[in-house]
Design an enzyme around this catalytic site. Structure first.
Site, mmCIF file in Angstrom:
data_model
loop_
_atom_site.group_PDB
_atom_site.id
_atom_site.type_symbol
_atom_site.label_atom_id
_atom_site.label_comp_id
_atom_site.label_asym_id
_atom_site.label_seq_id
_atom_site.Cartn_x
_atom_site.Cartn_y
_atom_site.Cartn_z
ATOM 1 N N ALA A 82 64.544 36.563 23.603
ATOM 2 C CA ALA A 82 63.691 36.496 22.423
ATOM 3 C C ALA A 82 62.937 37.793 22.325
ATOM 4 O O ALA A 82 62.218 38.173 23.263
ATOM 5 C CB ALA A 82 62.723 35.329 22.549
ATOM 6 N N GLY A 83 63.119 38.504 21.262
ATOM 7 C CA GLY A 83 62.372 39.744 21.042
ATOM 8 C C GLY A 83 61.068 39.405 20.339
ATOM 9 O O GLY A 83 60.819 38.253 19.969
ATOM 10 N N GLU A 139 65.511 37.556 17.455
ATOM 11 C CA GLU A 139 66.318 37.279 18.649
ATOM 12 C C GLU A 139 66.992 38.538 19.199
ATOM 13 O O GLU A 139 67.203 39.497 18.467
ATOM 14 C CB GLU A 139 67.416 36.271 18.288
ATOM 15 C CG GLU A 139 66.884 34.875 18.133
ATOM 16 C CD GLU A 139 67.942 33.924 17.587
ATOM 17 O OE1 GLU A 139 68.916 34.404 16.958
ATOM 18 O OE2 GLU A 139 67.777 32.712 17.773
ATOM 19 N N LYS A 154 69.368 43.539 18.541
ATOM 20 C CA LYS A 154 68.046 42.985 18.239
ATOM 21 C C LYS A 154 67.995 42.724 16.749
ATOM 22 O O LYS A 154 68.308 43.622 15.951
ATOM 23 C CB LYS A 154 66.946 43.964 18.614
ATOM 24 C CG LYS A 154 66.806 44.173 20.102
ATOM 25 C CD LYS A 154 65.599 45.046 20.388
ATOM 26 C CE LYS A 154 65.383 45.150 21.877
ATOM 27 N NZ LYS A 154 64.117 45.760 22.223
ATOM 28 N N ASP A 158 53.782 51.204 28.509
ATOM 29 C CA ASP A 158 54.050 49.807 28.872
ATOM 30 C C ASP A 158 55.166 49.733 29.906
ATOM 31 O O ASP A 158 56.028 48.865 29.838
ATOM 32 C CB ASP A 158 54.419 49.033 27.591
ATOM 33 C CG ASP A 158 54.364 47.533 27.796
ATOM 34 O OD1 ASP A 158 53.821 47.077 28.837
ATOM 35 O OD2 ASP A 158 54.875 46.797 26.922
HETATM 36 P P1 AMP Z 1 62.878 42.925 24.362
HETATM 37 O O1 AMP Z 1 62.528 42.426 23.012
HETATM 38 O O2 AMP Z 1 63.415 44.333 24.334
HETATM 39 O O3 AMP Z 1 61.757 42.765 25.357
HETATM 40 O O4 AMP Z 1 64.087 42.018 24.900
HETATM 41 C C1 AMP Z 1 63.935 40.658 25.263
HETATM 42 C C2 AMP Z 1 64.950 40.296 26.324
HETATM 43 O O5 AMP Z 1 66.289 40.486 25.855
HETATM 44 C C3 AMP Z 1 64.844 41.155 27.583
HETATM 45 O O6 AMP Z 1 63.910 40.662 28.492
HETATM 46 C C4 AMP Z 1 66.255 41.104 28.142
HETATM 47 O O7 AMP Z 1 66.446 39.931 28.913
HETATM 48 C C5 AMP Z 1 67.112 40.993 26.899
HETATM 49 N N1 AMP Z 1 67.604 42.321 26.502
HETATM 50 C C6 AMP Z 1 66.990 43.228 25.712
HETATM 51 N N2 AMP Z 1 67.732 44.336 25.562
HETATM 52 C C7 AMP Z 1 68.848 44.143 26.303
HETATM 53 C C8 AMP Z 1 70.016 44.950 26.569
HETATM 54 N N3 AMP Z 1 70.145 46.174 26.060
HETATM 55 N N4 AMP Z 1 70.950 44.442 27.365
HETATM 56 C C9 AMP Z 1 70.825 43.206 27.904
HETATM 57 N N5 AMP Z 1 69.759 42.399 27.699
HETATM 58 C C10 AMP Z 1 68.779 42.859 26.898
#
Ligand code: AMP
Length: 445
Positions: free
Chosen positions: A214-215, A219, A238, A331
């Site tokens: 979850a971003g 998602e 994303k 961060d």
């Molecule tokens: P974020 O919004 O960037 O914090 O992403 C949320 C979650 O999605 C992260 O904690 C990862 O588990 C997963 N995620 C984000 N980017 C990637 C990526 N490039 N490859 C694999 N998993 C990702």
């Protein structure tokens, strides 16, 4: 509940006292600091420590109220912060180790009081994580260590040749290293920045497969990106959830405009964006092992020190590149580092708006914003003075997270207690199994 679960949860301590064997494996126990409600203890290992210590148990009770029972807590480190205590109260503590064969004998009982200010006296002895002592030189110290440990002498020697001025510049953010591309703040012209630093992808080239996270604004999915004449590549996508405000769209694409400026093996690579149709998407390289903190928690104890240091070396390389470009991350934490299938660690999460608004680790600071206290340098918390030097502080916390396999920095201490303790000189203790080379006494810095 089975009898074993009952035994384990209710009577473990008492039962194990009956079967505890062998001498105490806990050396001198001392108080590092105390606040009104917490006491920090640390202890030494005995000589010829067996290497099968699983963890330590700390038993404690208020001295005046021994008859009303005791509490206990566990830690894998050679230290603990016992919280939830009453102010101005004397507590009795003793510590014992647990090995595969059961508990060993307790250390001597020690009386320590809450609410006194005997912190400063112990400061000189308190061990600190190398980089948690903020200062521009720290990153070079870390890199020196990593380069020596990992045999990357060539780049170390190259880095050493840089003049003192260049070194200073690296930590001031406003003066990036000459000859290296400089980061451009997308806020100067957000629309232009998206055009300039990202590639528009035709959505028909993207195949979304499953949701993986979850971003902040939608998602995160895994999928494939098709490039004509080439093999599909795995990507993370994303998405910006529907019904967004224009400001959210701008914030969402801001991350892409920042990532698109970077090109380094330890920074997550931007493949492109979809802005001309909905949903709006950011497409980045896929990191098979997800975020570093949860990856390490799922593989507790599985790696050699060389492997762990290799991961940290990757993060340090990525951060060096960012500071050379004049970019301050603000961060950095293990949750914002992603790990690929070959254990290569890459810095991610370039959404600085979240630092101030909707962060998973928020805490109000004195000036009204929200910042991840446990990872943030004191001057950044107090004065919002973010710089590459404050990123170095965060890097020290990441080192600690890595060497302790994803343990939460400062455990269950409140953010306020963390701020006060750091001000008073407390530093995260050495994680279990962490080589001394990665950890310095304060006097060495
Ligand atoms: P974020 O919004 O960037 O914090 O992403 C949320 C979650 O999605 C992260 O904690 C990862 O588990 C997963 N995620 C984000 N980017 C990637 C990526 N490039 N490859 C694999 N998993 C990702």
């Amino acid at each position: 509940m089975s009898i074993w679960e009952y035994f384990y949860t209710m009577h473990l301590t008492q039962a194990c006292e009956c079967v505890s064997a062998g001498p105490s494996l806990v050396g001198v126990v001392r108080k590092d600091w105390a606040s009104d409600n917490s006491i920090a203890l640390s202890w030494t290992e005995v000589e010829q420590q067996p290497n099968d210590i699983l963890d330590y148990e700390i038993k404690y009770y208020a001295k005046e109220q021994e008859q009303s029972g005791y509490s206990s807590t566990r830690t894998k480190a050679l230290s603990v912060v016992v919280t939830g205590l009453k102010p101005s109260t004397v507590y009795v503590f003793h510590v014992r180790a647990r090995t595969a064969a059961g508990f060993t004998a307790y250390s001597n009982k020690l009386d320590f009081s809450t609410g006194d200010s005997g912190v400063a006296a112990d400061q000189g002895q308190v061990l600190v994580v190398v980089t948690a002592a903020v200062g521009g030189f720290s990153l070079l110290v870390i890199l020196t260590l990593f380069f020596l440990i990992t045999g990357r002498c060539q780049s170390f020697i190259k880095a050493k040749r840089k003049s003192d001025d260049k070194r200073r510049d690296r930590f001031q953010n406003v003066l990036p290293v000459p000859g290296i591309k400089t980061y451009v703040d997308p806020d100067e012209d957000p629309t232009q920045a998206v055009h300039q630093f990202t590639t528009e992808i035709d959505p028909s080239r993207i195949r979304i497969e499953r949701v993986i996270g979850a971003g902040e604004l939608g998602e995160v999915c895994s999928g494939r990106l098709r490039t004509p004449g080439e093999k599909d590549i795995p990507v993370a996508i994303k998405t910006l959830k529907g019904g967004y405000a224009e400001r959210q769209r701008r914030d969402f694409l801001r991350e892409a405009s920042i990532m698109g400026q970077f090109d380094h093996p330890n920074i997550v690579r931007l493949e492109g964006v979809v802005t001309k149709s909905t949903p709006v998407m950011i497409v980045v390289e896929y990191m098979e092992n997800g975020s570093l903190d949860s990856f390490l928690r799922h593989h507790d104890g599985h790696f050699t020190v060389v492997q762990l240091v290799g991961m940290l070396h990757g993060v340090a390389s990525g951060m060096t590149y960012l500071s050379d470009m004049g970019y301050v991350h603000r961060d950095l934490s293990a949750r914002n580092v992603l790990v690929d299938e070959g254990l290569v660690c890459k810095v991610s999460d370039f959404s600085p708006s979240r630092v101030l608004e909707d962060h998973p680790e928020p805490a109000f600071n004195t000036m009204g914003g929200k910042i991840p206290i446990r990872w943030t340098a004191p001057e950044a918390i107090t004065y919002r003075k973010f710089s590459s030097a404050s990123d170095v502080w965060s890097y020290g916390i990441v080192m600690w997270e890595v060497m302790s396999y994803g343990e939460r920095p400062y455990w269950e201490m409140s953010n306020q207690d963390v701020i006060l303790s750091i001000e008073e000189g407390y530093r995260l203790p050495v994680p279990m199994g962490c080589p001394v080379a990665l950890y310095y006494r304060r006097s060495c810095l």
